[in-house]
Scaffold this active site. Sequence first.
Site, mmCIF file in Angstrom:
data_model
loop_
_atom_site.group_PDB
_atom_site.id
_atom_site.type_symbol
_atom_site.label_atom_id
_atom_site.label_comp_id
_atom_site.label_asym_id
_atom_site.label_seq_id
_atom_site.Cartn_x
_atom_site.Cartn_y
_atom_site.Cartn_z
ATOM 1 N N LYS A 71 0.650 -1.582 -0.058
ATOM 2 C CA LYS A 71 0.212 -0.317 -0.014
ATOM 3 C C LYS A 71 0.961 1.256 0.154
ATOM 4 C CE LYS A 71 -3.697 2.094 2.479
ATOM 5 N NZ LYS A 71 -4.648 1.937 4.002
ATOM 6 N N SER A 146 -9.173 1.079 2.474
ATOM 7 C CA SER A 146 -8.530 2.209 1.814
ATOM 8 C C SER A 146 -7.619 1.671 1.194
ATOM 9 C CB SER A 146 -7.693 3.235 3.310
ATOM 10 O OG SER A 146 -6.762 2.658 4.518
ATOM 11 N N SER A 170 -9.432 -1.295 7.320
ATOM 12 C CA SER A 170 -9.403 -0.990 5.949
ATOM 13 C C SER A 170 -9.148 -1.968 5.210
ATOM 14 C CB SER A 170 -8.060 -0.269 5.486
ATOM 15 O OG SER A 170 -8.904 1.320 6.399
#
Length: 446
Positions: A71, A146, A170
């Site tokens: 990420k 996310s 997330s």
Amino acid sequence: MREMITLESLCRALADEQIAAEELRERALDTEARLTLLNCFIREGDAVSQFGEADQARKGTSLWGVPVSFKDNICVRGLPLTAGTRGMSGFIADQDAAIVSQLKALGAVVAGKNNMHELSFGVTSINPHWGAVGNPVAPGYCAGGSSGGSAAAVASGIVPLSVGTDTGGSIRIPAAFCGITGFRPTTGRLSTAGIIPVSHTKDCVGLLTRTAGDAEFVYGLLSGKQQSFPLNRTGPCRIGLPVSMWSDLDGEVERACINALSLLRKTGFEFVEIDDADIVELNQTLTFTVPLYEFFADFAQSLLSLGWKHGIHHIFAQVDDANVKGIINHHLGEGAIKPAHYLSSLQNGELLKRKMDELFARHHIKLLGYPTVPCRVPHLDHADRPEFFSQAIRNTDLASNAMLPSITIPVGPEGRLPVGLSFDAPRARDAFLLSNVSLIEKVLKG
């Protein structure tokens, strides 16, 4: 890579030279090139130059040659670090996050940085600057967030493993939406050093994989507890079903999860309903107060430690996501959380942990089980509603606030929208959780 049954089998094939690391790299690059519209990677430059190569000096290590993506709030030395926001475009990390160093030491190859919800402040990964992350298994639908780019990269077969972060869901929300596994360890089990934070209290580094077995394999390596034989499994166990988390469910979500429980019940798993009303009330006092108070100090301190020269307002002024901008402006102004309110929430967090310990003991349960997200995967056109955030994290946020290990696995029927079923264990029972959910996964797959 998708034809490899497990990540462990892929590692064995690489070690036995049944497949070359370079061939695996080329396959991943080819797959990414075919699926560029997924927007699952943030590439400031061409993909080939940002996709690492197997380190021959580490040949023989456990994950040698395995492509792993990260990420884009996780530092990877020499690669862009944007946290999914335009104001950080062009910033290059000069260090590896602790988790990156660990995986490199195990021989993993850095495949690149994954797209994400801007500044980790949302659950859709509809990123106005880098593009909305597409859902590989449900085209036109939301990938979740996310850590949406990480989930999409795994679900599409570009990589077998991605590393994300989870504050209130997330990792688990996008994993559920993309039909894969998402694992959040006990808070603090994996270092968050070198990661742009939301909240030092709630943030957690975790894994996105195709299966629970893959997550168990990788976590065993990272925790130094990998064994050459299967972990002793207790077999079917008693699982608590929190009443609030099974209420007000979308019909398809409810059917998929109940069908999964029915299959497990036939093999000896026992389920008991848990009245969690007092837990819900306490949990709600932490959901937003703690991360929104901590973010502004944690974010600024993190940027300073990484050598950022422009100040946080340079970034905030360029935030593109209207919901994120609204949250930031509100909490920098009249909505600023008072220190006393924050401290009260921290105290409630300690009380919540004690109450969860008592809940597991009082009901003689080993795990909690519940639908990961109460609603079905939304279409991209309808996902970016402000109220969707609270709906999406309704069930996942308890594990974050109570610092429990938590994992979601796919249970949706073939050809329908993905559905995730989550399981939580008491704190520090990560290996137990992974072992038992790997068993559950095998039962559900028949």
